[in-house]
Design a protein around this motif. Sequence first.
Motif: not given
Length: 607
Positions: A484-491
């Motif tokens: 779920r790489r698209e969540d990494i920046s947000a996290l």
Amino acid sequence: MYWRIINQQTAEYESSIARGQVSYAYDLAQRMVNTYEVKGDVAQACAWYRALSLALYYQGRYLEAAEKAERAIELHLEPSERAFLHIRIAAMHKLNAQYYSAFRCLGKAEEIAALFRKESKLIAQLHECRGFLLQGTGDLDQAIIEEEIAANICLQNGWLSDAAVLINNIGFYTAGPTKAIEAEKRLLYALDLLKRDPYLHTEAAIYDSLGYVYSIKGLQSQAEKLLTKSVKLFEVFSDKSQLIGSLIHLSQLYDRMRRWKQARSEAERALQLATEINSESLCTEARNQLESIEAIILKHLDRPRFFHGFLYLSNHMDKVISQLKKIAVTEEVVLLLGETGTGKELAARAIHDESRRRNKHFVPFNCSALSRDLVESRLFGHTRGAFTGADRDQKGVIRAASSGTIFLDEIGDLSLEAQGALLRFLQTGEIQPVGASTPFKIDVRVIAATNRDLRQEVEVGRFRRDLYYRLNIATLLLPPLRFRREDISALACYFAGLYSKQYGLPAVELSRSELAGLSLYDWPGNVRELEGIIKRRVLFGPEALLLEMAHTRSLLSWRKLRDAEKRKLLFEVLERNEGNVSATARQLGLSRRAVQKILQRIKADVS
């Protein structure tokens, strides 16, 4: 007979290259080099060194390809063959952003080319290479002039597939908002030439250029079709440098189509490949594209969604949360599966908070925290005098969770005896404290979790099959962060803001390069690992993140860092190792010689 064998070997190599079987062609060329060097056949050894260089070039191993080409030059070669190899080496230096070396090799080829007529294939390749190098330096007008000279030579001599390559280059260099129509005409002409002299690799390159032009013109569906086709063809040919270019163009197209998640996925793949083949220029191009997309996603994409402690953007987590909500409203036993750090306890609390038991107790219990002898007592309770040291009644955690939810974490670590007692409770709804004579009913919901593969545990006899079947009904798999790489920046941004506030420090804003780099790491510790690293980043500044890269043997690949970041990281690690170059190289995942070269280059720059 000897020449027949040589012709068969050559045909086999050329056929492998044409079919895209580059690994096989490489192995064949390597065997032939060894064979003919042992035989002392200098001419054939030289020929196979050239073949080996070409196979390495297609694999994107440019430095090795240049070395093999230079080895061929060291052997006896005709002047024209030496010139051709100097041209190839120049192109490979350009792909590694080594322009000084590239133009120096081109100069050697030019000295030899002065002996040949102006209409020869050597002269055409010389102009093509010069155009290629000039394009890299940004001098597009002169690059186009050089390519046009080369194209005219090829057309005059009837070398149509070679002419198609050059016209494709011109079309690509011409491409832009004001000259898209002119570029399209050139590229369609190049495709027409290939009909008379087919060559699939060149066709793939033209599809890539034409897709790029259609993307600029706003013909998005046509552009996507062509770029996808070029990606597939370059994958077949194992031509990684061309594949990277097509992936970047596809990412740019998805950016224009506002399909940013797909744009990021293609840019990440391009950067991964560029890192693998050790190309500085392609790394920079892919990294810039990825950083651009990351910035757009943070600015324009839907704000991260929150659900009982989960923060996410990804479709993957959307599906998990949807399943969680369906499970929560039932009274069924739940089994949560997932790696360490994926949020299994968070999911268990969310299920409890979404259920009718939300106003009752939620009691977590770690099955691996106690010895085998004490687990059953802590779960089900015990009576006074049940065993040595039992000086009073203990009701146990299941009874403590009465009318609420018991969360059994690390259930895979329970002993077989405790598993049997748990199975009886799940089947009957009754517990019998250790030392008690009669069981009694209790109303409690059970949520279990493990990071183990319970099927495998069953097969090896460490987990009861009947308990597994009882648990494996409402199962929820929590995905690792790398899925779920698209969540990494947000996290990462969320944690940076949270801990800046918590520590009473100025708000920390993570840079685009930091976010792009974090998105490429696989995070074996998942969200928990990311949270810890961002805590250190907030406390100690950007240097903490750079040092973390060294601690984890390059959290982010050395090639993915900018030059300034490389220098900073190098000096930080050197200082920590008190100037020990070997230890520094080991921590950075580099060779000692590579570190020494970097230090020499820094010293030369300062001078």
